[in-house]
Write an enzyme that holds these catalytic residues in place. Structure first.
Site, mmCIF file in Angstrom:
data_model
loop_
_atom_site.group_PDB
_atom_site.id
_atom_site.type_symbol
_atom_site.label_atom_id
_atom_site.label_comp_id
_atom_site.label_asym_id
_atom_site.label_seq_id
_atom_site.Cartn_x
_atom_site.Cartn_y
_atom_site.Cartn_z
ATOM 1 N N TYR A 1 0.854 -1.186 0.000
ATOM 2 C CA TYR A 1 0.000 0.000 0.000
ATOM 3 C C TYR A 1 0.885 1.229 0.000
ATOM 4 O O TYR A 1 1.872 1.293 0.731
ATOM 5 C CB TYR A 1 -0.874 0.013 1.267
ATOM 6 C CG TYR A 1 -1.615 1.318 1.473
ATOM 7 C CD1 TYR A 1 -2.917 1.471 0.996
ATOM 8 C CD2 TYR A 1 -1.011 2.398 2.108
ATOM 9 C CE1 TYR A 1 -3.590 2.676 1.168
ATOM 10 C CE2 TYR A 1 -1.674 3.600 2.269
ATOM 11 C CZ TYR A 1 -2.965 3.732 1.797
ATOM 12 O OH TYR A 1 -3.631 4.923 1.958
ATOM 13 N N GLU B 1 -3.285 7.379 -4.130
ATOM 14 C CA GLU B 1 -3.239 6.146 -3.328
ATOM 15 C C GLU B 1 -3.211 4.939 -4.255
ATOM 16 O O GLU B 1 -4.014 4.857 -5.185
ATOM 17 C CB GLU B 1 -4.473 6.075 -2.419
ATOM 18 C CG GLU B 1 -4.478 4.848 -1.512
ATOM 19 C CD GLU B 1 -5.798 4.693 -0.755
ATOM 20 O OE1 GLU B 1 -5.852 5.058 0.424
ATOM 21 O OE2 GLU B 1 -6.781 4.212 -1.355
#
Ligand code: GDP
Ligand code: MN
Length: 377
Positions: free
Chosen positions: A100, A188
């Site tokens: 992530y 993101e």
């Protein structure tokens, strides 16, 4: 402005960030067998909501027949209240590891914030809550920018695969360039994957700061591609400041600050707001009527909270608007009204004279929120 995955990935390509080869389609008829992608292909619902995979909005097709079958299945699907109107079809990746990464602005620190984790591919809020040590935070001074050593340390601290250190460092610096140069509020990638072809950004969540539209010609083109919900379009025509949200408590208030705190109070009592709706200062009766009309077209609304603190807005005019919109009507949902400030006495008197069994008057914002949350359950 929040972008769809395909729009974010287009920006990735502009910044040479590795991401699978793909095509974007908005109808079955535009999918032909002579694309230049190699099977297996992943069919991905383009909706601005997470957890598409679990909801059935992501499927792997091994041949053209399956591609059409799955595309048919996913187009038109309802994912958490979002109807799928388009698809991203991309070459499937063989995933070895899922990470992530995100870049945002931390206003209080006056710095950019990079977050990195080896626990990608899952809900990052969950990681932050249950395994906070697995989420590495790096504050970046905008004037200094990113430097290789600091990123290497973040990669090491996050326990990412060291064989890919240089490649990861390169991709991270490109993501940072995209974030800064395109004036993003958020970049993101979840998951940023190690695949058999190397590091690849398999998902994208990008939000652009529209205050910077004057220096980015492409922002307007990107905005034009994003369909506006019918209710938002209608609200715009009526000069109402309306934003659709995911919850079930409809909110009407005057002033952005008051509406924001109303959303907070609803959430405090365990509810979720269905929208943000600011009728503005000095609203007239017809503004309130229009606001209720907007909420009527929203299927997810289960109760409505009207929170008015009259300054230049007159509570009697607001009350007239409520009566106008609800008189003699069999209302779909309970309405909780809190009126305070300028002419509140007159306003409350108007509501009492025209009482409707679905309308409750509440003297405090807290009680009103509690009742509205209860009404929505
Ligand atoms: P989200 O559920 O809306 O966040 O959608 P993502 O694009 O992040 O996909 C969810 C999950 O599907 C990923 O974490 C992967 O595990 C899986 N996935 C997505 N694309 C691929 C792919 O090309 N190959 C494989 N094997 N899995 C994929
Ligand atoms: Mn994802």
């Amino acid at each position: 402005m929040n972008l769809f995955e395909y729009q974010g990935k287009r920006l990735y390509k502009d910044f040479s960030i590795p991401t699978p080869k793909s095509i974007f389609v908005s109808s079955i008829s535009s999918i032909s067998d002579n694309h230049d992608l190699n099977y297996p292909l992943v069919v991905k619902a383009q909706v601005q909501v997470g957890g598409r995979g679990k909801a059935g909005g992501i499927k792997v097709a091994n041949n053209f027949e399956e591609l059409i079958e799955y595309s048919n299945e996913i187009l038109g699907m309802d994912i958490k209240g979002h109807i799928v109107e388009s698809l991203l079809i991309e070459e499937a990746s063989t995933i070895q590891e899922e990470y992530y990464i995100s870049f945002t602005l931390d206003r209080s620190a006056k710095k950019y914030l990079m977050m990195l984790s080896s626990k990608g591919g899952m809900d990052i809020e969950e990681v932050a809550e249950n395994n906070p040590d697995d989420l590495i935070k790096l504050y970046i001074s905008p004037s200094e920018g990113l430097n290789t050593e600091v990123v290497n340390k973040a990669i090491k601290d996050s326990k990412l695969n060291k064989d890919f250190n240089d490649e990861l460092n390169d991709v991270i610096s490109k993501l940072y360039n995209l974030f800064v140069e395109s004036d993003c509020d958020l970049v993101e990638v979840n998951p940023l994957a190690i695949t058999n072809k190397g590091v690849s950004a398999l998902d994208s969540k990008v939000s652009l700061d529209m205050n910077a539209v004057y220096r980015h010609d492409n922002f307007i083109d990107i905005e034009k591609e994003i369909p506006i919900p019918v209710s938002e379009q209608f609200a715009k025509e009526k000069n109402l400041n309306f934003i659709k949200l995911e919850g079930s408590v409809g909110i009407i208030g005057n002033g952005a600050g008051l509406v924001m705190s109303t959303l907070d109070v609803v959430s405090e009592y365990g509810g979720k707001a269905a929208n943000f709706l600011d009728i503005g200062g000095g609203a007239k009766a017809e503004t309130v009527t229009a606001a209720l009309e907007v909420l009527e077209s929203e299927n997810n609304v289960k109760s409505v909270l009207i929170n008015i603190f009259g300054g230049i807005t007159r509570c009697d005019l607001v009350a007239e608007g409520i009566v106008e919109a609800t008189k003699g009507k069999d209302l779909k949902w309970p309405i909780i009204v809190r009126l305070d400030g300028t002419n509140s006495k007159e306003g409350l008197a108007i509501l009492l004279e025209n009482s409707n069994e679905k309308i409750t008057i509440s003297s405090s914002m807290d009680d009103a929120a509690k009742l509205a949350v209860k009404g929505a359950n």
